[in-house]
Scaffold this active site. Structure first.
Site, PDB file in Angstrom:
ATOM      1  N   CYS A 118       5.390   5.197 -24.761  1.00  0.00           N
ATOM      2  CA  CYS A 118       4.992   5.757 -26.051  1.00  0.00           C
ATOM      3  C   CYS A 118       4.815   4.665 -27.094  1.00  0.00           C
ATOM      4  O   CYS A 118       5.741   3.873 -27.336  1.00  0.00           O
ATOM      5  CB  CYS A 118       6.058   6.751 -26.519  1.00  0.00           C
ATOM      6  SG  CYS A 118       5.824   7.355 -28.199  1.00  0.00           S
ATOM      7  N   TYR A 137      -5.924   8.878 -31.247  1.00  0.00           N
ATOM      8  CA  TYR A 137      -5.591  10.247 -30.822  1.00  0.00           C
ATOM      9  C   TYR A 137      -6.596  11.242 -31.388  1.00  0.00           C
ATOM     10  O   TYR A 137      -6.947  12.227 -30.729  1.00  0.00           O
ATOM     11  CB  TYR A 137      -4.174  10.610 -31.278  1.00  0.00           C
ATOM     12  CG  TYR A 137      -3.112   9.947 -30.459  1.00  0.00           C
ATOM     13  CD1 TYR A 137      -2.601  10.554 -29.311  1.00  0.00           C
ATOM     14  CD2 TYR A 137      -2.615   8.698 -30.807  1.00  0.00           C
ATOM     15  CE1 TYR A 137      -1.626   9.935 -28.547  1.00  0.00           C
ATOM     16  CE2 TYR A 137      -1.654   8.066 -30.043  1.00  0.00           C
ATOM     17  CZ  TYR A 137      -1.154   8.692 -28.912  1.00  0.00           C
ATOM     18  OH  TYR A 137      -0.200   8.067 -28.150  1.00  0.00           O
TER      19      TYR A 137
END
Length: 336
Positions: free
Chosen positions: A47, A178
């Site tokens: 992450c 994203y």
């Protein structure tokens, strides 16, 4: 964070994090006192948001004050899990899922179970998952536990400009990739793509004449940008369709990224195998086959960057961190 595979017309990140802080005084509502060995940083190498906390903890030398638990690279819709640990249990918290720490404090917790998270070891309760504030507090509130020679990652005289730079990096680049990847319609994707590359061009211009984002030394702004650049060619270029150029085709940004990667505390926290497995397996709406690509070739990360010609001192008046603890080494096969 946890980004389960899904798409929507225009991606909007849920930013309602647990606002509690760990502070030197511990006074005030929602504040917890700084104490050595009391808290555990739960992260995941896959992450980018958690990778920030791993890097900052390393640069400041907080390994002996704050322990770290690492979740595996994949997760279901329910929670990040400790499947890398023997028996699938975090060895300190004794839980199989990070969700257990959230539920212990907030039964029926209604939001996503995200990393990084700080957990209070005595109670097993989550303290905060506010990733942006968490790393700033590691710099400003944990100073008595910093290693000798720790850098100043959030200098007072640069904070106003830093905050502006970090906000643009976050909205347009960290979150911008994203916004491209999870766009559910062409118009939303086109707008997201244009925003991302406008910001990338701004960064390219800014870094052409200065070694780091804020000048001659590394700051948290560089940490925040680095974790996106480290993942760019491996996942964002193809998987998220951020494909105007590869990072390796952008001379300034590619050299800057290599400079940081080769700096102790940065590249030694990056696990490319886990990164690829996370994105290509978890985001099943984008990659329904779950096939993890073999490339790209990672050898270039260790080539000469020549950024030292711009001058500067990476750690200012400080020194580089020592090698990672043996228990926190990235497996040899997962790095260049």
């Amino acid at each position: 964070m946890a980004e389960q595979g899904y798409v929507e017309a225009s991606f909007e990140r849920d930013t309602a994090y647990i606002p509690d802080r760990i502070t030197r005084s511990g006074e005030g509502d929602g504040n917890w006192p700084v104490q050595r060995d009391r808290y555990r940083l739960v992260a995941a190498r896959a992450c980018p948001w958690a990778n920030r906390a791993i890097i900052v903890r390393r640069l400041l030398g907080l390994e002996d004050a704050i322990s770290m638990g690492l979740c595996g690279p994949t997760h279901d819709e329910d929670s990040w899990t400790f499947d890398l640990d023997p028996g699938g249990l975090d060895p300190v918290l004794g839980i199989p899922r990070l969700k257990d720490a959230y539920e212990r404090r907030f039964p029926g917790y209604p939001r996503g179970i995200t990393v990084p998270a700080m957990v209070d070891v005595p109670t097993g309760e989550v303290v905060t998952n506010d990733f942006a504030q968490l790393t700033l507090d590691l710099s400003t509130q944990w100073t008595e536990h910093h290693r000798e020679g720790a850098p100043d990652l959030y200098p007072h005289d640069l904070r106003d400009e830093m905050d502006e730079v970090m906000e643009r990096v976050y909205t347009e680049v960290n979150n911008g990739v994203y916004r491209c990847g999870f766009a559910g319609e062409q118009g939303s994707y086109d707008k997201a793509y244009a925003r991302l590359w406008e910001a990338m061009d701004w960064l390219d211009e800014r870094l052409a004449t200065r070694r780091y984002l804020m000048g001659d030394t590394i700051t948290e702004a560089d940490v925040r940008l680095f974790t996106t650049l480290a993942r760019f060619d491996a996942v964002y270029h193809g998987h998220f369709k951020c494909n105007r150029s590869k990072l390796t085709e952008l001379p300034v940004l590619w050299a800057y990224a290599r400079d940081l990667f080769q700096t102790p505390g940065f590249g030694d926290t990056v696990d490319f195998a886990q990164i690829k497995r996370h994105y290509y397996v978890v985001h099943h709406d984008i990659n329904p086959t779950g096939i993890v690509p073999a490339g790209p070739d990672l050898a270039g990360w260790l080539t000469d960057h020549h950024r030292a010609e711009l001058g500067g001192r990476p750690f200012g008046d400080g020194t580089p961190p020592g090698p990672p603890p043996p228990s926190e080494l990235v497996p040899e096969g997962d790095r260049p």
